[in-house]
Design an enzyme around this catalytic site. Structure first.
Site, PDB file in Angstrom:
ATOM      1  N   TYR A  52      66.688 133.652   8.285  1.00  0.00           N
ATOM      2  CA  TYR A  52      67.400 132.525   8.884  1.00  0.00           C
ATOM      3  C   TYR A  52      68.900 132.664   8.574  1.00  0.00           C
ATOM      4  O   TYR A  52      69.335 132.503   7.436  1.00  0.00           O
ATOM      5  CB  TYR A  52      66.876 131.195   8.363  1.00  0.00           C
ATOM      6  CG  TYR A  52      65.469 130.853   8.817  1.00  0.00           C
ATOM      7  CD1 TYR A  52      64.887 131.503   9.911  1.00  0.00           C
ATOM      8  CD2 TYR A  52      64.711 129.886   8.172  1.00  0.00           C
ATOM      9  CE1 TYR A  52      63.606 131.193  10.337  1.00  0.00           C
ATOM     10  CE2 TYR A  52      63.426 129.565   8.597  1.00  0.00           C
ATOM     11  CZ  TYR A  52      62.874 130.216   9.672  1.00  0.00           C
ATOM     12  OH  TYR A  52      61.601 129.914  10.082  1.00  0.00           O
ATOM     13  N   ASN A 154      51.901 133.190  12.074  1.00  0.00           N
ATOM     14  CA  ASN A 154      51.648 133.748  13.411  1.00  0.00           C
ATOM     15  C   ASN A 154      50.646 134.896  13.388  1.00  0.00           C
ATOM     16  O   ASN A 154      50.831 135.903  14.079  1.00  0.00           O
ATOM     17  CB  ASN A 154      52.968 134.211  14.039  1.00  0.00           C
ATOM     18  CG  ASN A 154      54.010 133.110  14.087  1.00  0.00           C
ATOM     19  OD1 ASN A 154      53.829 132.100  14.753  1.00  0.00           O
ATOM     20  ND2 ASN A 154      55.103 133.280  13.353  1.00  0.00           N
ATOM     21  N   GLY A 276      62.208 120.915  12.657  1.00  0.00           N
ATOM     22  CA  GLY A 276      63.358 121.801  12.773  1.00  0.00           C
ATOM     23  C   GLY A 276      64.666 121.039  12.748  1.00  0.00           C
ATOM     24  O   GLY A 276      65.725 121.614  12.495  1.00  0.00           O
ATOM     25  N   THR A 277      64.603 119.734  12.983  1.00  0.00           N
ATOM     26  CA  THR A 277      65.817 118.934  13.077  1.00  0.00           C
ATOM     27  C   THR A 277      66.465 118.712  11.718  1.00  0.00           C
ATOM     28  O   THR A 277      65.782 118.623  10.695  1.00  0.00           O
ATOM     29  CB  THR A 277      65.533 117.573  13.734  1.00  0.00           C
ATOM     30  OG1 THR A 277      66.763 116.855  13.896  1.00  0.00           O
ATOM     31  CG2 THR A 277      64.584 116.728  12.892  1.00  0.00           C
TER      32      THR A 277
END
Length: 311
Positions: A52, A154, A276-277
Site C-alpha cells: 500500500y 483471495n 476502505g474509507t
C-alpha cells in the site's frame, strides 16, 4: 461492536475492520484521529499491506503508534505480503518464497514500529508457490514471536489445501471481495442445478469451504461494484437497490453505509467487513451496521434489488 470469533482458536476481533490502504496522504494528526474514532466506535482491527503506497501507509501508522506506546495493546494489527510491485500501481510478480516473506515482514515490522503482527496474510496467490518455503517462513516468524496468526487473501479451497500440506499453523483468515454488488460467493449456492449465469462455480465453493474449516472471511470493498469501478450507494445506476437500502435504513435509523455493512454481517459465515474509507463520518456510520441485524426477508429483498433473481 459485535465481535467475531476468528479461526479455529476463536480469538475475538471487531466485526468491522479499518482498512489502511488510503492513509498515505493523511497527516499524522489525521491518522491519530482516525484510529481514535475507530476505537471509540468499537473498531479495534486494522488491516495493512506492504504494497500500500510502497509501505508509506505502514510507516505513517507506525509513527502514530510510536508516539503512544499504550495504543499497540488496544488494537489488532494485520498486514499482507507477497505482491511485488512494478511501476505505478501494476503488479510485477507474486513471491511466496521464504526469503521474500521474511524480508517483507521484517520491513513491515520496522515501518509499523512494533515487535509483532497479530495476523499475517499472503496477498493474492503466487502461481510459483512452494508450500515448503511458505512453511519455513511461517515457522521462523512464529517461533520468533514476530507473527502470532496466519491467513491468506483471495485464495480458493485447493490453493489453501496445498499450503496446508506443509504449513503447520492454522490458516485462519481469507480476504475476499464480497458486497451487495459482488455476490459471486453466494450466487452459485443459490442457483444449484440451474442453467443461469449465476450457477457457475468460479471459486471452488470458497464460502462453504471457509465455513467448514473455521476460516474467517474478511470482506473487502463492501461498497464497491465491479473491480474498483465505483460505489453503488447513492449511485443513479442502481435506483432500485438504493431505494430498498434507503427504505431499510430509515426503518433502523441508520445510514445506507450501515445497511451495506449489516447485509454482509447478516450472513451466518460470521465475516468481518473491511472499510476502505478514511472519512470519519462514514466510519462512524458504517460501524453502526454491526449493531443492526437484518431480517431474513430484508436480506433477500436487498439481494434481489441488486438485480439477482431467485430460482
Amino acid at each position: 461492536m459485535k465481535q467475531i470469533a476468528i479461526g479455529p482458536e476463536k480469538k475475538l476481533g471487531s466485526a468491522v475492520v479499518q482498512g489502511c490502504m488510503r492513509i498515505a496522504d493523511m497527516s499524522e494528526e489525521a491518522v491519530d484521529h482516525l484510529i481514535k474514532t475507530d476505537l471509540e466506535n468499537g473498531v479495534t482491527f486494522f488491516d495493512h499491506a506492504d504494497v500500500y503506497t510502497d509501505g508509506a501507509c505502514e510507516a505513517l501508522f507506525g509513527k502514530v503508534l510510536a508516539k503512544q506506546p499504550g495504543l499497540r495493546d488496544q488494537i489488532t494489527l494485520q498486514t499482507k505480503c507477497g505482491i511485488v510491485r512494478g511501476n505505478g500501481d501494476h503488479n510485477k510478480a507474486f513471491d511466496f518464497s521464504k526469503e521474500h516473506i521474511l524480508e517483507t515482514v521484517n520491513a513491515s515490522l520496522q515501518r509499523l514500529q512494533t515487535d509483532h503482527l497479530d495476523y499475517l496474510l499472503l496477498h493474492r496467490p503466487d502461481a510459483l508457490v512452494e508450500p515448503e518455503e511458505v512453511a519455513a517462513a511461517f515457522d521462523a516468524l512464529y517461533d520468533a514471536g514476530k507473527v502470532l496468526h496466519f491467513g491468506v487473501s483471495n485464495q480458493n479451497p485447493l490453493q489453501i489445501e496445498l499450503l496446508k500440506k506443509s504449513v503447520r499453523q492454522p490458516l485462519e483468515i481469507n480476504q475476499l471481495q464480497f458486497s451487495i454488488m459482488a455476490t459471486g460467493m453466494i450466487d452459485a449456492g443459490i442457483n444449484v442445478n440451474m442453467t443461469v449465469e449465476g450457477a457457475n462455480v468460479r471459486d471452488g465453493s470458497i464460502l462453504d469451504y471457509c465455513r467448514l474449516h473455521d476460516i474467517t472471511i474478511q470482506a473487502w470493498s463492501p461498497f464497491q461494484f465491479g473491480f474498483f469501478e465505483g460505489v453503488f450507494l447513492d449511485n443513479p445506476k442502481f435506483p432500485e437497490l438504493n431505494k430498498k437500502i434507503d427504505e431499510i435504513a430509515t426503518k433502523y435509523g441508520v445510514s445506507n453505509n450501515a445497511i451495506a455493512v449489516a447485509w454482509i454481517l447478516r450472513h451466518p459465515a460470521e465475516m468481518q467487513v473491511i472499510l476502505g474509507t478514511t472519512n470519519l463520518t462514514r466510519v462512524v456510520e458504517s460501524a453502526k451496521g454491526a449493531d443492526v441485524t437484518l431480517t431474513r426477508q430484508e436480506w433477500y429483498d436487498i439481494y434481489q434489488a441488486a438485480g439477482n433473481i431467485l430460482p
